[in-house]
Motif scaffolding. Structure first.
Motif, PDB file in Angstrom:
ATOM      1  N   PHE A 162     -62.720  46.602 -37.019  1.00 36.22           N
ATOM      2  CA  PHE A 162     -62.188  45.538 -36.167  1.00 36.22           C
ATOM      3  C   PHE A 162     -61.655  46.160 -34.891  1.00 36.22           C
ATOM      4  N   GLN A 163     -61.972  45.538 -33.766  1.00 33.89           N
ATOM      5  CA  GLN A 163     -61.471  46.025 -32.485  1.00 33.89           C
ATOM      6  C   GLN A 163     -60.902  44.850 -31.694  1.00 33.89           C
ATOM      7  N   THR A 164     -60.032  45.179 -30.776  1.00 34.92           N
ATOM      8  CA  THR A 164     -59.548  44.182 -29.831  1.00 34.92           C
ATOM      9  C   THR A 164     -59.250  44.873 -28.509  1.00 34.92           C
ATOM     10  N   MET A 165     -59.487  44.161 -27.414  1.00 35.23           N
ATOM     11  CA  MET A 165     -59.159  44.639 -26.079  1.00 35.23           C
ATOM     12  C   MET A 165     -58.503  43.496 -25.314  1.00 35.23           C
ATOM     13  N   LEU A 166     -57.277  43.700 -24.896  1.00 35.20           N
ATOM     14  CA  LEU A 166     -56.546  42.729 -24.089  1.00 35.20           C
ATOM     15  C   LEU A 166     -56.065  43.463 -22.842  1.00 35.20           C
ATOM     16  N   THR A 167     -56.639  43.125 -21.705  1.00 32.96           N
ATOM     17  CA  THR A 167     -56.342  43.802 -20.449  1.00 32.96           C
ATOM     18  C   THR A 167     -55.701  42.825 -19.487  1.00 32.96           C
ATOM     19  N   ASP A 168     -54.556  43.196 -18.943  1.00 34.62           N
ATOM     20  CA  ASP A 168     -53.857  42.349 -17.988  1.00 34.62           C
ATOM     21  C   ASP A 168     -54.408  42.537 -16.574  1.00 34.62           C
ATOM     22  N   LYS A 169     -54.282  41.480 -15.769  1.00 36.81           N
ATOM     23  CA  LYS A 169     -54.608  41.591 -14.348  1.00 36.81           C
ATOM     24  C   LYS A 169     -53.570  42.480 -13.661  1.00 36.81           C
ATOM     25  N   GLU A 170     -54.048  43.318 -12.746  1.00 34.44           N
ATOM     26  CA  GLU A 170     -53.127  44.190 -12.011  1.00 34.44           C
ATOM     27  C   GLU A 170     -52.709  43.597 -10.674  1.00 34.44           C
ATOM     28  N   TYR A 171     -53.595  42.863 -10.029  1.00 32.00           N
ATOM     29  CA  TYR A 171     -53.304  42.320  -8.714  1.00 32.00           C
ATOM     30  C   TYR A 171     -53.112  40.808  -8.795  1.00 32.00           C
ATOM     31  N   ILE A 172     -51.992  40.351  -8.274  1.00 29.78           N
ATOM     32  CA  ILE A 172     -51.626  38.945  -8.204  1.00 29.78           C
ATOM     33  C   ILE A 172     -51.683  38.272  -9.570  1.00 29.78           C
ATOM     34  N   PRO A 173     -51.026  38.803 -10.592  1.00 29.97           N
ATOM     35  CA  PRO A 173     -50.982  38.105 -11.882  1.00 29.97           C
ATOM     36  C   PRO A 173     -50.051  36.904 -11.800  1.00 29.97           C
ATOM     37  N   THR A 174     -50.326  35.878 -12.614  1.00 27.62           N
ATOM     38  CA  THR A 174     -49.456  34.703 -12.640  1.00 27.62           C
ATOM     39  C   THR A 174     -48.228  34.952 -13.506  1.00 27.62           C
ATOM     40  N   THR A 175     -48.354  35.780 -14.526  1.00 28.60           N
ATOM     41  CA  THR A 175     -47.218  36.171 -15.364  1.00 28.60           C
ATOM     42  C   THR A 175     -47.285  37.665 -15.615  1.00 28.60           C
ATOM     43  N   ILE A 176     -46.139  38.312 -15.807  1.00 25.83           N
ATOM     44  CA  ILE A 176     -46.069  39.749 -16.069  1.00 25.83           C
ATOM     45  C   ILE A 176     -45.175  39.976 -17.273  1.00 25.83           C
ATOM     46  N   PRO A 177     -45.694  40.545 -18.391  1.00 28.04           N
ATOM     47  CA  PRO A 177     -47.115  40.751 -18.675  1.00 28.04           C
ATOM     48  C   PRO A 177     -47.723  39.481 -19.261  1.00 28.04           C
ATOM     49  N   GLY A 178     -49.000  39.521 -19.623  1.00 26.50           N
ATOM     50  CA  GLY A 178     -49.623  38.430 -20.350  1.00 26.50           C
ATOM     51  C   GLY A 178     -50.669  37.650 -19.597  1.00 26.50           C
ATOM     52  N   ASP A 179     -50.880  37.944 -18.295  1.00 23.03           N
ATOM     53  CA  ASP A 179     -51.955  37.266 -17.573  1.00 23.03           C
ATOM     54  C   ASP A 179     -53.235  38.051 -17.830  1.00 23.03           C
ATOM     55  N   ARG A 180     -53.984  37.640 -18.840  1.00 20.62           N
ATOM     56  CA  ARG A 180     -55.111  38.424 -19.325  1.00 20.62           C
ATOM     57  C   ARG A 180     -56.312  38.342 -18.386  1.00 20.62           C
ATOM     58  N   ASN A 181     -56.896  39.503 -18.143  1.00 21.09           N
ATOM     59  CA  ASN A 181     -58.144  39.614 -17.398  1.00 21.09           C
ATOM     60  C   ASN A 181     -59.330  39.683 -18.376  1.00 21.09           C
ATOM     61  N   VAL A 182     -59.137  40.394 -19.497  1.00 19.65           N
ATOM     62  CA  VAL A 182     -60.192  40.595 -20.494  1.00 19.65           C
ATOM     63  C   VAL A 182     -59.618  40.298 -21.878  1.00 19.65           C
ATOM     64  N   LEU A 183     -60.388  39.565 -22.684  1.00 22.16           N
ATOM     65  CA  LEU A 183     -59.997  39.274 -24.062  1.00 22.16           C
ATOM     66  C   LEU A 183     -61.216  39.426 -24.954  1.00 22.16           C
ATOM     67  N   THR A 184     -61.082  40.182 -26.036  1.00 24.02           N
ATOM     68  CA  THR A 184     -62.183  40.318 -26.980  1.00 24.02           C
ATOM     69  C   THR A 184     -61.645  40.726 -28.349  1.00 24.02           C
ATOM     70  N   TYR A 185     -62.245  40.150 -29.425  1.00 23.29           N
ATOM     71  CA  TYR A 185     -61.829  40.423 -30.804  1.00 23.29           C
ATOM     72  C   TYR A 185     -63.072  40.604 -31.677  1.00 23.29           C
ATOM     73  N   PRO A 186     -63.773  41.706 -31.575  1.00 26.69           N
ATOM     74  CA  PRO A 186     -64.996  41.878 -32.363  1.00 26.69           C
ATOM     75  C   PRO A 186     -64.729  42.452 -33.756  1.00 26.69           C
ATOM     76  N   PHE A 187     -65.712  42.277 -34.645  1.00 27.90           N
ATOM     77  CA  PHE A 187     -65.655  42.929 -35.951  1.00 27.90           C
ATOM     78  C   PHE A 187     -67.073  43.253 -36.406  1.00 27.90           C
ATOM     79  N   THR A 188     -67.174  44.229 -37.309  1.00 23.94           N
ATOM     80  CA  THR A 188     -68.460  44.671 -37.857  1.00 23.94           C
ATOM     81  C   THR A 188     -68.310  44.896 -39.355  1.00 23.94           C
TER      82      THR A 188
END
Length: 628
Positions: A160-186
């Motif tokens: 199981f993997q997950t990637m949650l990446t926040d926006k660096e420039y002009i985020p609406t909230t800090i932290p938690g304004d996600r740029n990338v979201l993914t929850y894969p499994f194999t």
């Protein structure tokens, strides 16, 4: 921050010698470890299919562990949108791997694991490996794998993997304004008979890679690109964050491989691969600014977008293979069935592709000198030919590929983009080679390549101020000449300087199609040492990357394509990272100061037009393997 980190590192090296008295307690081996690296083995479907080395022990290494972003994993030879998990594009030309039909969507390919890369474990006890990175004060990556062998025949596991990446420039909230979201499994399983005459491997994976698009940044004051990131520049996102603009790719992959070995010289195998690929671009509501960026004239009367492409491929491959003395051979027939669905276009159902192929590998001298010859022929007249010599002193390779244009570049109709093309199949010829020169303290590998791309297909911006991109095909050829060298220096056994230099020259009537920086450099200066009878590893130093100024490809979120542009120069900029990697038995970790030279002299840099690179941040990662 830099001074404090260096003080911590210096103190660490002062304290280490004083730990000699506690060595027995700190690295206590009085209790024997029954299970560990040597009892935990793995193999891949590719290893079995190509009769490579058998099961190999799991390796716990800290080498380049701090390079956790995908751009750095690929040695900075990719451009992204400034944040891990965003669209990726190769800076240098890469040979196509598929000669048949493709969807044309590729920017997220590197984030998906191919079925032949899945590791199947043979464990004597339950095995769990966990990996986590906390980056940029709010982003994180988690990767967990668990496997166990119920007996000597059955081996099962899941990851199981997950990637949650926040926006660096002009985020609406800090932290938690996600740029990338993914929850894969194999899920994966491996069965083999007692004598391993019959083996079957199967896996299923699901991954939905979502990217909330920003369009990069713009400045109302219109400064020069080198001034965009200074505090005086008033910057905004090109896409309004209130519009909820998102690109995504969802994949379901089913893979089954099994073989029977009659004798070592004759084995028969069958492989099935079913892949469902779903690409989506959507926006809830579009503001005037977002419409102007995506293509104002086509979106004037449209406030929402839901544009999708669904491609399903079912592949069946039957073949025979074996080892005859020093020769490995593989002959096969492969069938691909393709279904494609797109809005505003007629669906494609049951498109058939038939391939025949041959692969050989001749061991000339004790696994040191190898000769490879292989070919893949699609009965419609497309092909891939590969010949290579791999030796201890030098290596040489020749490739020629003729492949189909993708569905995307041929036909596309949507409210924001539309075209009909009848492109000719491009052809690529490449010759490359290198020499290995070894001295007591220096490893030198000069290498060169010549690539001719005939009738290349590319995306471009029709004119200045026109944001609607479209595919085009050059009618002649482009020659790409690359000269480079790897130079790895070792002093006093523990001090290392690993360097890679590449010079690229593009010529020919269609040279404008290939935008590649003239000079490109990777350099890593570090100290590495193993202590306490291989129970403790240390690696610390500086990682640097630089490439010369060039007109890098820009990115179009609506079609998930990189395209040529002539209005934005990505200027040359040295990026330096300070890192400290360590291992204590099966526990690893790193501390990394990313972009430590920010502000010296510029406040930042761009990796793609309008998309700045990462700001200075402190990143931390840990990994722990459990064998019982």
């Amino acid at each position: 921050m830099i001074a404090r980190l260096y003080i911590c590192l210096i103190a660490f090296f002062i304290i280490i010698p004083s730990l000699k008295a506690q060595e027995v307690q700190f690295f206590d081996d009085t209790t024997q470890e029954v299970y560990g690296l040597q009892s935990t083995l793995f193999i891949t479907a590719a290893d079995i299919k190509y009769n490579k080395a058998g099961f190999r022990p799991v390796v716990i290494s800290i080498d380049r562990m701090h390079r956790f972003t995908y751009r750095q994993r690929y040695a900075n030879k990719l451009q992204d949108l400034g944040n891990d998990g965003t669209a990726l594009n190769a800076i240098f030309y890469v040979l196509p791997t598929q000669v048949g039909a493709t969807s044309g969507f590729y920017v997220y390919d590197s984030y998906f694991q191919e079925p032949h890369q899945v590791k199947y474990y043979d464990t004597k006890s339950p095995y769990t490996d966990g990996y986590m990175v906390l980056a940029n004060f709010g982003s994180y990556v988690v990767d967990i794998c668990h496997s166990r062998s119920f007996n000597k025949n059955w081996h099962l596991g899941a990851s199981f993997q997950t990637m949650l990446t926040d926006k660096e420039y002009i985020p609406t909230t800090i932290p938690g304004d996600r740029n990338v979201l993914t929850y894969p499994f194999t899920l994966f399983a491996h069965y083999k008979t007692d004598n391993a005459r019959y083996q079957v491997l199967g896996s299923f994976s699901r991954k939905n890679h979502r990217v909330r698009e920003t369009g990069g940044i713009r400045s109302d004051t219109n400064p020069s690109p080198t001034d965009w990131l200074r505090a005086k520049a008033e910057i905004k996102n090109n896409l309004d964050p209130k519009d909820s603009i998102e690109s995504s790719e969802l994949r379901h992959q089913y893979h089954l491989y099994h073989q029977v070995a009659f004798v070592d010289q004759l084995q028969a195998y069958h492989e099935v691969m079913l892949r469902n690929k779903f690409n989506l671009f959507q926006a809830a509501k579009l503001s005037l600014e977002s419409k102007q960026y995506l293509g104002y004239t086509l979106l004037l009367k449209q406030d929402t977008i839901h544009d999708s492409t669904i491609m399903q491929t079912l592949g069946n491959e039957l073949g025979i293979k074996g080892d005859v003395n020093r020769l490995f051979y593989r002959c096969y027939y492969r069938n691909r069935q393709i279904d494609l669905q797109r809005p505003n276009l007629s669906a494609i159902h049951g498109l058939q592709e038939h391939y025949i192929g041959l692969q050989t590998r001749l061991n000339l001298r004790d696994s040191v000198d190898l000769l490879h010859v292989s070919g893949d022929y699609l009965l419609d007249g497309f092909y891939q030919v590969h010949t290579a010599y791999q030796g201890a002193i030098f290596d040489l390779a020749y490739d020629r590929v003729k492949y189909k244009p993708s569905f995307l570049v041929q036909h596309y109709h949507s409210p924001h983009r539309s075209w009909e093309n009848d492109f000719k199949p491009p052809t690529v010829t490449q010759v490359r080679g290198g020499i290995h020169c070894r001295w007591p303290m220096l490893l030198l590998r000069p290498h060169a390549s010549f690539t001719r791309v005939e009738q290349p297909i590319y995306f471009k911006q029709p004119g200045l101020g026109n944001t609607v991109i479209a595919p085009d095909q050059a009618q002649e050829y482009a020659d790409i000449i690359t000269l480079g060298t790897d130079a790895n220096l070792t002093l006093w056994s523990h001090f290392h300087a690993d360097n890679e230099f590449i010079f690229t020259d593009v010529r020919g009537p269609s040279a404008h199609v290939c935008r590649i920086p003239e000079f490109w450099i990777n350099s890593r200066l570090y100290y590495a040492r193993t202590l306490y009878e291989d129970k403790l590893d240390l690696e610390t130093g500086i990682d640097m990357h630089w490439k010369s100024t060039y007109r890098a490809d820009a990115y179009d979120p609506a079609t998930q394509q990189f395209y040529q542009q002539d209005s934005f120069l990505v200027y040359g900029y040295l990026v330096a990272d300070l890192f400290f990697n360590f291992r204590i038995k099966s526990f690893r970790g790193f501390v990394k100061l990313t972009h430590l030279n920010q502000g010296l002299p510029l406040e930042g840099y761009f990796v793609t037009p309008y998309y700045p690179g990462q700001l200075r941040s402190l990143d931390v990662g840990v990994s722990w393997s459990f064998f019982d």
